[in-house]
Design an enzyme around this catalytic site. Structure first.
Site, PDB file in Angstrom:
ATOM      1  N   CYS A 244       0.867  -1.180   0.000  1.00 45.11           N
ATOM      2  CA  CYS A 244       0.000   0.000   0.000  1.00 45.11           C
ATOM      3  C   CYS A 244       0.906   1.235   0.000  1.00 45.11           C
ATOM      4  CB  CYS A 244      -0.864   0.002   1.256  1.00 45.11           C
ATOM      5  SG  CYS A 244       0.156   0.042   2.757  1.00 45.11           S
TER       6      CYS A 244
ATOM      7  N   GLU B 265       0.199  -0.406  16.411  1.00 47.46           N
ATOM      8  CA  GLU B 265      -0.656   0.729  16.018  1.00 47.46           C
ATOM      9  C   GLU B 265      -1.605   1.101  17.157  1.00 47.46           C
ATOM     10  OE1 GLU B 265      -2.782   0.379  12.249  1.00 47.46           O
ATOM     11  OE2 GLU B 265      -4.267   1.798  13.007  1.00 47.46           O
TER      12      GLU B 265
ATOM     13  N   THR C 253      -6.342   0.478  11.647  1.00 51.17           N
ATOM     14  CA  THR C 253      -6.561   0.634  10.201  1.00 51.17           C
ATOM     15  C   THR C 253      -6.632  -0.688   9.436  1.00 51.17           C
ATOM     16  OG1 THR C 253      -4.169   0.795   9.887  1.00 51.17           O
ATOM     17  CG2 THR C 253      -5.385   2.868  10.115  1.00 51.17           C
TER      18      THR C 253
ATOM     19  N   HIS D  32       5.320  -5.137   9.004  1.00 52.27           N
ATOM     20  CA  HIS D  32       5.308  -6.503   9.540  1.00 52.27           C
ATOM     21  C   HIS D  32       5.539  -7.530   8.434  1.00 52.27           C
ATOM     22  CE1 HIS D  32       2.786  -4.917  13.160  1.00 52.27           C
ATOM     23  NE2 HIS D  32       4.085  -4.829  13.383  1.00 52.27           N
TER      24      HIS D  32
ATOM     25  N   CYS E 113      -8.370   1.515   6.477  1.00 50.31           N
ATOM     26  CA  CYS E 113      -7.922   2.328   5.342  1.00 50.31           C
ATOM     27  C   CYS E 113      -8.326   1.724   3.994  1.00 50.31           C
ATOM     28  CB  CYS E 113      -6.407   2.503   5.406  1.00 50.31           C
ATOM     29  SG  CYS E 113      -5.543   1.031   4.874  1.00 50.31           S
TER      30      CYS E 113
ATOM     31  N   SER F 196      -1.323  -7.928  10.727  1.00 53.24           N
ATOM     32  CA  SER F 196      -2.773  -7.965  10.982  1.00 53.24           C
ATOM     33  C   SER F 196      -3.555  -8.040   9.682  1.00 53.24           C
ATOM     34  CB  SER F 196      -3.175  -6.715  11.779  1.00 53.24           C
ATOM     35  OG  SER F 196      -4.566  -6.568  11.800  1.00 53.24           O
ATOM     36  N   ASN F 197      -3.220  -7.165   8.728  1.00 50.75           N
ATOM     37  CA  ASN F 197      -4.044  -7.132   7.505  1.00 50.75           C
ATOM     38  C   ASN F 197      -3.898  -8.420   6.705  1.00 50.75           C
ATOM     39  OD1 ASN F 197      -2.448  -6.493   4.783  1.00 50.75           O
ATOM     40  ND2 ASN F 197      -1.332  -5.595   6.501  1.00 50.75           N
TER      41      ASN F 197
HETATM   42  O1  0O3 Z   1      -0.994  -3.447  10.894  1.00 46.78           O
HETATM   43  P1  0O3 Z   1      -0.445  -4.652  10.216  1.00 46.78           P
HETATM   44  O2  0O3 Z   1      -0.031  -5.677  11.242  1.00 46.78           O
HETATM   45  O3  0O3 Z   1      -1.346  -5.189   9.179  1.00 46.78           O
HETATM   46  O4  0O3 Z   1       0.894  -4.142   9.544  1.00 46.78           O
HETATM   47  P2  0O3 Z   1       1.690  -4.472   8.232  1.00 46.78           P
HETATM   48  O5  0O3 Z   1       1.581  -5.892   7.860  1.00 46.78           O
HETATM   49  O6  0O3 Z   1       3.044  -3.931   8.453  1.00 46.78           O
HETATM   50  O7  0O3 Z   1       0.979  -3.661   7.080  1.00 46.78           O
HETATM   51  C1  0O3 Z   1       1.049  -2.278   7.017  1.00 46.78           C
HETATM   52  C2  0O3 Z   1       0.000  -1.641   7.843  1.00 46.78           C
HETATM   53  C3  0O3 Z   1       0.446  -0.538   8.710  1.00 46.78           C
HETATM   54  C4  0O3 Z   1       1.676  -0.085   8.716  1.00 46.78           C
HETATM   55  C5  0O3 Z   1      -0.486   0.099   9.637  1.00 46.78           C
HETATM   56  O8  0O3 Z   1      -1.678   0.382   9.027  1.00 46.78           O
HETATM   57 FE1  SF4 Z   2      -1.006   0.877   4.434  1.00 44.55          FE
HETATM   58 FE2  SF4 Z   2      -1.597   0.911   7.010  1.00 44.55          FE
HETATM   59 FE3  SF4 Z   2      -1.367   3.157   5.697  1.00 44.55          FE
HETATM   60 FE4  SF4 Z   2      -3.409   1.535   5.210  1.00 44.55          FE
HETATM   61  S1  SF4 Z   2      -3.018   2.657   7.104  1.00 44.55           S
HETATM   62  S2  SF4 Z   2      -2.186   2.666   3.682  1.00 44.55           S
HETATM   63  S3  SF4 Z   2      -2.441  -0.470   5.471  1.00 44.55           S
HETATM   64  S4  SF4 Z   2       0.256   1.659   6.077  1.00 44.55           S
END
Ligand code: 0O3
Ligand code: SF4
Length: 343
Positions: free
Chosen positions: A31, A145, A183, A60, A213, A242-243
């Site tokens: 993303c 987060e 998010t 992650h 998001c 998480s996602n």
């Molecule tokens: O929040 P999540 O465990 O899904 O984190 P990831 O896998 O690093 O993905 C990016 C999402 C993020 C940085 C927070 O929204």
């Molecule tokens: Fe990516 Fe997290 Fe930002 Fe969404 S909130 S755009 S999943 S880093």
């Protein structure tokens, strides 16, 4: 994963009753917030030289972290592990103000790679706390987060760990409550949590805009469409993402006969493919596309070489780099200061 040179994959071609195919979900993978955070570490390494310290995993994903480690990033749990005066990058998941303060107190040079869409939720938390709301933050306990967002107004935030936690929530004033969320949650499960919260607190206020998001939502919509036709769904993503983990659950809940998460193509088990015609493939928001390509290669070696893309949305959002990295050493704006497309 190691491969035998010249051999396409280690999986056997298993008989299926009909046509073997892969449905490849789009959007998938990186993303805009992840792209920006990873590029921020790369730019910091280029500009300041190794080592550059990063608080927690920048995103992650084990492959991303291992790749950056090879280039000279050092991942730490807390700022007190970083030598005074060094550069530290805060991860995409965001940090509590106490962490920003601790880094400043230690004389660290901080680069904030918090995704702007996470920062938006922080701002909502600050605003609702200022207006004396009790914030019911839907999210997973212990996730970075959630710790960062709660840290904006700890005395105003109560964590709601999913629908089953709702009955145990105690609030000070049921007429002054608002819900916010992490998010990267399941949209459907979060709406169920909100429905139950509203049953208990009819005056519950909503966030001003979606906290889950665009990227999380788009990946779930795409895998739902794929899952309806899939005997098996494989999600590329790490266990603490998480996602990514949500994508496995969403696939199972929306028609996939089976769904598994892997970090690397070499983790696909032969028995997953027994009798399988259609395999759905997707990846989490922190997953580089190279890992998906390796999976497709592995599946092709087992006879699944017919790949159809199932596209449910276009994505072209991109974020400029963290402000600390926008100027080049010569004082010019970096090319990414005003953006580039997310990968
Ligand atoms: O929040 P999540 O465990 O899904 O984190 P990831 O896998 O690093 O993905 C990016 C999402 C993020 C940085 C927070 O929204
Ligand atoms: Fe990516 Fe997290 Fe930002 Fe969404 S909130 S755009 S999943 S880093």
């Amino acid at each position: 994963m190691p491969r035998v040179p010249g051999v396409r994959g280690r999986l056997k071609d298993t008989p299926a009753t009909g046509r073997k195919r892969v449905l490849l979900a789009a959007p998938r993978g990186y993303c805009a917030g992840v792209d920006r955070a990873v590029v921020a570490v790369e730019k910091a390494l280029e500009r300041y030289g190794a080592p550059v310290y990063v608080r927690k995993q920048i995103v992650h994903n084990v492959h991303v972290v291992a790749t950056l480690e090879k280039r000279g990033a050092i991942f730490v749990d807390e700022v007190d592990e970083v030598p005074t005066g060094a550069h530290i990058v805060f991860s995409a998941h965001g940090v509590a103000p106490s962490v920003v303060q601790a880094a400043a107190d230690r004389g660290l040079r901080a680069i904030d790679a918090t995704c702007p869409l996470v920062t938006k939720v922080h701002r909502e938390a600050v605003r609702f706390a200022r207006d004396d709301y009790e914030i019911l933050l839907i999210g997973h306990a212990g996730h970075e987060e959630v710790e960062g967002t709660s840290g904006e107004a700890p005395e105003h935030v109560t964590l709601v760990n999913g629908p089953d936690a709702v009955d145990d929530i105690v609030v000070r004033d049921p007429d002054r409550v608002v819900w916010l969320s992490q998010t990267t949650l399941s949209v459907d499960e979060t709406m169920e949590t909100v429905r139950r919260l509203r049953e208990r607190f009819p005056h519950l206020a909503d966030p001003p805009s979606d906290d889950i998001c665009y990227a999380t939502q788009n990946r779930q919509v795409a895998i739902k469409k794929v899952a309806k036709e899939a005997d098996l769904v494989i999600v590329v993503g790490s266990a603490n993402s998480s996602n990514s983990v949500r994508l496995v659950e969403v696939a199972r809940e929306n028609g996939a006969k089976a769904a598994h998460r892997i970090d690397y193509a070499g983790e696909v088990q032969q028995e997953w493919l027994e009798g399988v015609e259609t395999i759905g493939v997707t990846s989490g928001a922190s997953v580089p596309e190279v890992l998906v390509r390796e999976l497709l290669d592995e599946l092709a070696g087992a006879g699944y070489d017919d790949v159809e893309i199932v596209k449910t949305a276009e994505e072209d959002l991109m974020f400029s780099l963290p402000k600390e990295l926008r100027q080049t050493a010569s004082g010019k704006q970096d090319a990414r200061a005003i953006g580039g497309r997310s990968r």
